[in-house]
Write a protein that holds these residues in place. Structure first.
Motif, PDB file in Angstrom:
ATOM      1  N   ARG A 187      69.492 -29.553  63.371  1.00 24.15           N
ATOM      2  CA  ARG A 187      68.625 -30.386  63.489  1.00 24.15           C
ATOM      3  C   ARG A 187      68.227 -31.089  64.737  1.00 24.15           C
ATOM      4  N   GLU A 188      69.512 -31.391  65.471  1.00 21.42           N
ATOM      5  CA  GLU A 188      69.578 -32.051  66.779  1.00 21.42           C
ATOM      6  C   GLU A 188      69.041 -31.083  67.676  1.00 21.42           C
ATOM      7  N   ILE A 189      69.429 -29.647  67.539  1.00 20.18           N
ATOM      8  CA  ILE A 189      68.819 -28.681  68.533  1.00 20.18           C
ATOM      9  C   ILE A 189      67.396 -28.429  68.494  1.00 20.18           C
ATOM     10  N   ALA A 190      67.055 -28.489  67.077  1.00 13.64           N
ATOM     11  CA  ALA A 190      65.395 -28.490  66.752  1.00 13.64           C
ATOM     12  C   ALA A 190      64.803 -29.416  67.461  1.00 13.64           C
ATOM     13  N   GLU A 191      65.211 -30.757  67.350  1.00 10.00           N
ATOM     14  CA  GLU A 191      64.490 -31.790  68.025  1.00 10.00           C
ATOM     15  C   GLU A 191      64.579 -31.883  69.364  1.00 10.00           C
ATOM     16  N   SER A 192      65.661 -31.365  69.975  1.00  6.62           N
ATOM     17  CA  SER A 192      65.685 -31.475  71.228  1.00  6.62           C
ATOM     18  C   SER A 192      64.773 -30.201  71.981  1.00  6.62           C
ATOM     19  N   LEU A 193      64.746 -29.091  71.330  1.00  5.26           N
ATOM     20  CA  LEU A 193      63.765 -28.035  71.668  1.00  5.26           C
ATOM     21  C   LEU A 193      62.467 -28.492  71.813  1.00  5.26           C
ATOM     22  N   VAL A 194      61.967 -29.296  70.792  1.00  5.05           N
ATOM     23  CA  VAL A 194      60.827 -29.674  71.024  1.00  5.05           C
ATOM     24  C   VAL A 194      60.494 -30.804  72.053  1.00  5.05           C
ATOM     25  N   ALA A 195      61.345 -31.740  72.108  1.00  2.67           N
ATOM     26  CA  ALA A 195      61.482 -32.630  73.204  1.00  2.67           C
ATOM     27  C   ALA A 195      61.445 -32.208  74.520  1.00  2.67           C
ATOM     28  N   LYS A 196      62.331 -30.873  74.569  1.00  2.00           N
ATOM     29  CA  LYS A 196      62.389 -30.710  76.002  1.00  2.00           C
ATOM     30  C   LYS A 196      61.720 -29.269  76.238  1.00  2.00           C
ATOM     31  N   ARG A 197      60.581 -29.137  75.451  1.00  2.00           N
ATOM     32  CA  ARG A 197      59.747 -28.067  75.581  1.00  2.00           C
ATOM     33  C   ARG A 197      59.048 -27.896  76.989  1.00  2.00           C
ATOM     34  N   ASP A 198      58.908 -28.933  77.937  1.00  2.00           N
ATOM     35  CA  ASP A 198      58.330 -28.602  79.281  1.00  2.00           C
ATOM     36  C   ASP A 198      59.607 -27.774  79.971  1.00  2.00           C
ATOM     37  N   VAL A 199      60.757 -28.214  79.689  1.00  2.00           N
ATOM     38  CA  VAL A 199      61.753 -27.646  80.700  1.00  2.00           C
ATOM     39  C   VAL A 199      61.804 -26.140  80.396  1.00  2.00           C
ATOM     40  N   VAL A 200      61.917 -25.761  79.037  1.00  2.00           N
ATOM     41  CA  VAL A 200      61.891 -24.455  78.603  1.00  2.00           C
ATOM     42  C   VAL A 200      60.614 -23.489  79.073  1.00  2.00           C
ATOM     43  N   LEU A 201      59.545 -24.205  78.992  1.00  2.00           N
ATOM     44  CA  LEU A 201      58.359 -23.457  79.307  1.00  2.00           C
ATOM     45  C   LEU A 201      58.499 -23.091  80.924  1.00  2.00           C
ATOM     46  N   GLN A 202      58.926 -24.196  81.615  1.00  2.00           N
ATOM     47  CA  GLN A 202      58.799 -23.956  82.998  1.00  2.00           C
ATOM     48  C   GLN A 202      59.887 -22.854  83.274  1.00  2.00           C
ATOM     49  N   ALA A 203      61.220 -22.860  82.843  1.00  2.00           N
ATOM     50  CA  ALA A 203      61.997 -21.858  83.075  1.00  2.00           C
ATOM     51  C   ALA A 203      61.345 -20.409  82.590  1.00  2.00           C
ATOM     52  N   ASN A 204      60.680 -20.430  81.437  1.00  2.00           N
ATOM     53  CA  ASN A 204      60.132 -19.269  81.143  1.00  2.00           C
ATOM     54  C   ASN A 204      59.196 -18.567  81.976  1.00  2.00           C
ATOM     55  N   ARG A 205      58.379 -19.662  82.714  1.00  2.00           N
ATOM     56  CA  ARG A 205      57.261 -19.259  83.474  1.00  2.00           C
ATOM     57  C   ARG A 205      57.808 -18.553  84.726  1.00  2.00           C
ATOM     58  N   GLN A 206      59.226 -19.165  85.058  1.00  2.00           N
ATOM     59  CA  GLN A 206      59.821 -18.694  86.203  1.00  2.00           C
ATOM     60  C   GLN A 206      60.101 -17.126  85.876  1.00  2.00           C
ATOM     61  N   ASP A 207      60.853 -16.913  84.905  1.00  2.00           N
ATOM     62  CA  ASP A 207      60.945 -15.417  84.480  1.00  2.00           C
ATOM     63  C   ASP A 207      59.886 -14.549  84.556  1.00  2.00           C
ATOM     64  N   ASP A 232      57.195 -15.057  86.166  1.00  2.00           N
ATOM     65  CA  ASP A 232      56.743 -14.777  87.496  1.00  2.00           C
ATOM     66  C   ASP A 232      57.558 -13.643  88.114  1.00  2.00           C
ATOM     67  N   GLU A 233      58.805 -13.725  87.960  1.00  2.00           N
ATOM     68  CA  GLU A 233      59.744 -12.891  88.484  1.00  2.00           C
ATOM     69  C   GLU A 233      59.463 -11.303  87.894  1.00  2.00           C
ATOM     70  N   GLY A 234      59.217 -11.334  86.776  1.00  2.00           N
ATOM     71  CA  GLY A 234      58.886 -10.240  86.244  1.00  2.00           C
ATOM     72  C   GLY A 234      57.814  -9.559  86.537  1.00  2.00           C
ATOM     73  N   GLY A 279      57.314  -5.862  88.566  1.00  2.00           N
ATOM     74  CA  GLY A 279      56.651  -4.796  87.800  1.00  2.00           C
ATOM     75  C   GLY A 279      56.890  -4.451  86.336  1.00  2.00           C
ATOM     76  N   THR A 280      57.559  -5.414  85.874  1.00  2.00           N
ATOM     77  CA  THR A 280      57.736  -5.557  84.421  1.00  2.00           C
ATOM     78  C   THR A 280      56.630  -5.261  83.619  1.00  2.00           C
ATOM     79  N   SER A 281      56.582  -4.197  82.569  1.00  2.00           N
ATOM     80  CA  SER A 281      55.683  -3.856  81.633  1.00  2.00           C
ATOM     81  C   SER A 281      55.145  -4.863  80.929  1.00  2.00           C
ATOM     82  N   ARG A 339      66.468 -14.704  82.084  1.00  2.00           N
ATOM     83  CA  ARG A 339      67.782 -15.582  82.436  1.00  2.00           C
ATOM     84  C   ARG A 339      67.459 -16.940  82.480  1.00  2.00           C
ATOM     85  N   HIS A 340      66.361 -17.240  83.423  1.00  2.00           N
ATOM     86  CA  HIS A 340      66.253 -18.745  83.335  1.00  2.00           C
ATOM     87  C   HIS A 340      65.767 -19.317  82.028  1.00  2.00           C
TER      88      HIS A 340
END
Lengths: 438, 438
Positions: A53-73, A75-77, A81-83, A173-174
């Motif tokens: 539950r702590e992980i679940a809450e933290s994922l929601v609370a730190k949503r922006d950190v995850v989304l930013q890292a995901n955007r980096q992946d 962008d690199e993709g 030329g990733t499909s 990876r990010h």
């Protein structure tokens, strides 16, 4: 020298800027994982659920950190030329993060397999005996560019009292670094070892190879991904592996099958979600099955591309297009709106076709004949045998397991949908008051 | 061109006098095994038990054939300079043959694991679900010069509805040919496929290697023999393996242990049958354990050679001899009247020693302290954890499994003594009346 839980401690060599030998680095990770596993094995359900539950809450609370890292992946993709399909699997959005958190909450609500007594008795000499489910220890997972698997597998491993070592795809990876940090910090906050969740991603392919060869350090390795990944792991691993996923699924339309049920089941099994492993890939129709024409028409009407043998070509309703099937079609897991169709003269022929081409995942029969149903159940040697229902039910959630680790297509340890129990082993506990053998 | 069931049909190439490629020959054997396995899987218990009894009777009736073949192996062994210990294991006599027949009769009296429902339920949508034990399919066994294993493994595999491919030691080849002929003829007489029991012995080491690599053809491979054999199979096999046997077994003598119980258990665990895997190999004594001196005296009195650390040397009763232990002693499975003994300051130290040196087979504690017993049970990660009883109880027969396939020291699929159930896998059977997924 202080470190937050979120950063895995690395070996001294890498702190000097030299990449250490991947095998040595993975061994050090595995040793930390073994120590963490010992602590996880003793954590009771309430404690493990608190962590989830702590992980679940933290994922929601730190949503922006995850989304930013995901955007980096992403962008690199795009630069690399990733499909588009891979980019889609790689993408997290706010809704998907909510989904990951919800899945962890669901996991927390499930019973704990650890401690369940499988069997037990008191022997004539007074020895008290019980065989009890205990965690496997160190679980490893190798998977591709779907960062949701990082959270998913970590949650399943933790709930079942294990430590886990992850190897995700480099394309994610990010995102994986961000997710791992959130999970490890959460574990630390509830007093469980952060090293219960580690990654070997920084060691690339060498890390993955070292993980596959870490005999005695990794108790079970689960590959999650496409056929190529799974076969590569199965062929190269020296540690115990659970083979998952490949599904060349058959439905046999018996001569006694009713049309309406046959149409409903085929449409569902092929079109409800064609890209997954429990979708039907080959339809076998008995030469006297009255439902055949309506089934083919309905499938074609739903946009399914039919690959048919010569005899099926001869019964196609007017206006229904099809291409000629070859042996490749019988072998192929399309995972798309394609279906191979063959005509058979008997159940013997149907069983023989299935034996030749099956991957042992799921096969179904549509029939109103009791003897044929019984024979199909008895003779099909697959993880799941289904009578008069969609093949899409071969799924841990649908079969009531609560959570799904994957679908095993091997016979050892686990077969078919794997739940939390399949991430445990057993231990015999023998209690006496001085008994010796004669 | 007619063949009796007793002679395995060989490939055409070998009939021409050319030794065919071992891999191709083993593949042909495995394909016949797969076909036989399909028939075995459908044989009910009465039929399988009839076969076991027919084999038992035939062994007794053809005793002379077996003994003559065995003498041939023994004669060749003597010429080749085979060790006395190996010759002993190789020897069959009239009494041992009676023993083999009796074991088959016992097997026939055991319940059939096939068809047992592991779990089942009706889902909210009306789907009827059950997970049922079914045979593995093709079981393979690689073992050494004990021809009794030929009959033993064949019986276990047949009872659990499997076909089996055997690779025995070349030192026992004449005996194994005779036993195989008797088993295959008996199967034929009761209408079960003779090919349910085959051997790859004629292909020598190449045959064994091909068997280990027959991925997709062999469902499980069980090595039975010494450490070297098992490690070689585990390291080279591409098919699923169940690792068996290695037992570096520990007993921890807690400070609260009573002397009488401690002496009884140690004498039994070390001297009752020192050559087997569940015999104790290391004794850990707490520094305050009052029972230590009496235990050491009793062991020495029973002819046990003690290998002790410095602190234990300091508490040896007068007249008790011992040699100094090295790390080799902590690692070693003596399988003889030798025992390593170390002193520890606490249960933490005992657990740490065990973690370092255990093979995960069996560990026991002798204690009168409830908290220590509970902690030992919780923290020891071995197939069997024993409180206040001899380690010799880690045995399928003793634990009520009826028959024993071996003792698994791995965590996947089976852990500890394996009975007939461990030679099965499961199948999900899903029955509906038209259910589809939403």
């Amino acid at each position: 020298m202080t470190q937050t839980a979120s950063s895995q401690s690395t070996t001294e060599a890498s702190q000097d800027g030299h990449k250490p030998d991947a095998a040595a680095a993975v061994e050090a990770i595995a040793v930390r994982s073994r120590n963490a596993a010992r602590r996880m094995a003793r954590a009771n359900r309430a404690w493990k659920d608190k962590a989830l539950r702590e992980i679940a809450e933290s994922l929601v609370a730190k949503r922006d950190v995850v989304l930013q890292a995901n955007r980096q992946d992403l962008d690199e993709g795009k630069v690399n030329g990733t499909s588009a399909a891979l980019l889609d699997r790689l993408t997290l959005d706010s809704k998907r993060i909510d989904g990951l958190a919800a899945a962890l909450e669901n996991l927390a609500a499930l019973p704990d397999p650890v401690g369940t007594v499988m069997r037990g008795q008191t022997l004539p000499n007074g020895l008290r005996l019980r065989q009890v489910h205990v965690p496997m220890g160190v679980v490893a997972a190798i998977y591709e560019a779907r960062p949701n698997v990082t959270v998913d597998i970590a949650g399943l491993a933790l709930k079942s009292g294990n430590a886990v070592i992850l190897r995700g795809g480099s394309a994610a990876r990010h995102t994986n670094v961000a997710l791992l940090g959130i999970i490890r910090d959460a574990l630390d906050r509830v007093g469980l070892p952060a090293d219960a969740v580690q990654s070997v991603d920084e060691y690339g392919r060498d890390g993955a190879n070292a993980l596959m060869r870490a005999r005695g350090l990794v108790d079970v390795l689960i590959p999650r991904g496409g056929r190529e990944l799974i076969q590569s792991v199965v062929n190269n691993a020296k540690v115990p592996v659970i083979e998952t996923g490949e599904g060349n699924v058959h439905i046999y339309l018996d001569e006694s099958a009713g049309t309406e049920m046959a149409v409903d089941i085929l449409l569902n099994a092929k079109t409800q979600r064609p890209s997954v492993c429990n979708t039907v890939e080959t339809l076998l129709v008995h030469r006297d099955a009255a439902a055949s024409a309506d089934v083919l028409a309905a499938l074609a009407g739903a946009g399914v591309r039919l690959h048919v043998d010569q005899r099926v070509a001869g019964i196609l309703p007017s206006g229904v297009q099809a291409t000629a099937a070859t042996d490749e079609d019988w072998a192929r897991e399309y995972m798309d709106l394609d279906l191979a169709v063959a005509m058979v003269d008997s159940m013997d022929d149907a069983l023989r076709h299935i034996r030749t081409w099956t991957t042992g995942h799921t096969e179904a029969i549509i029939t109103n004949d009791l003897r044929n149903a019984e024979r199909f159940i008895a003779e099909i040697d697959s993880a799941a045998v289904i009578v008069n229902a969609s093949t899409r039910f071969t799924d841990g959630g649908e079969l009531g397991l609560g959570a799904e680790v994957g679908i095993s297509t091997q016979k050892m340890h686990a077969r078919g949908p794997m739940g939390l129990r399949e991430l445990t082993t057993t231990k015999w506990i023998v209690q006496g008051d001085g008994q010796v053998r004669d």
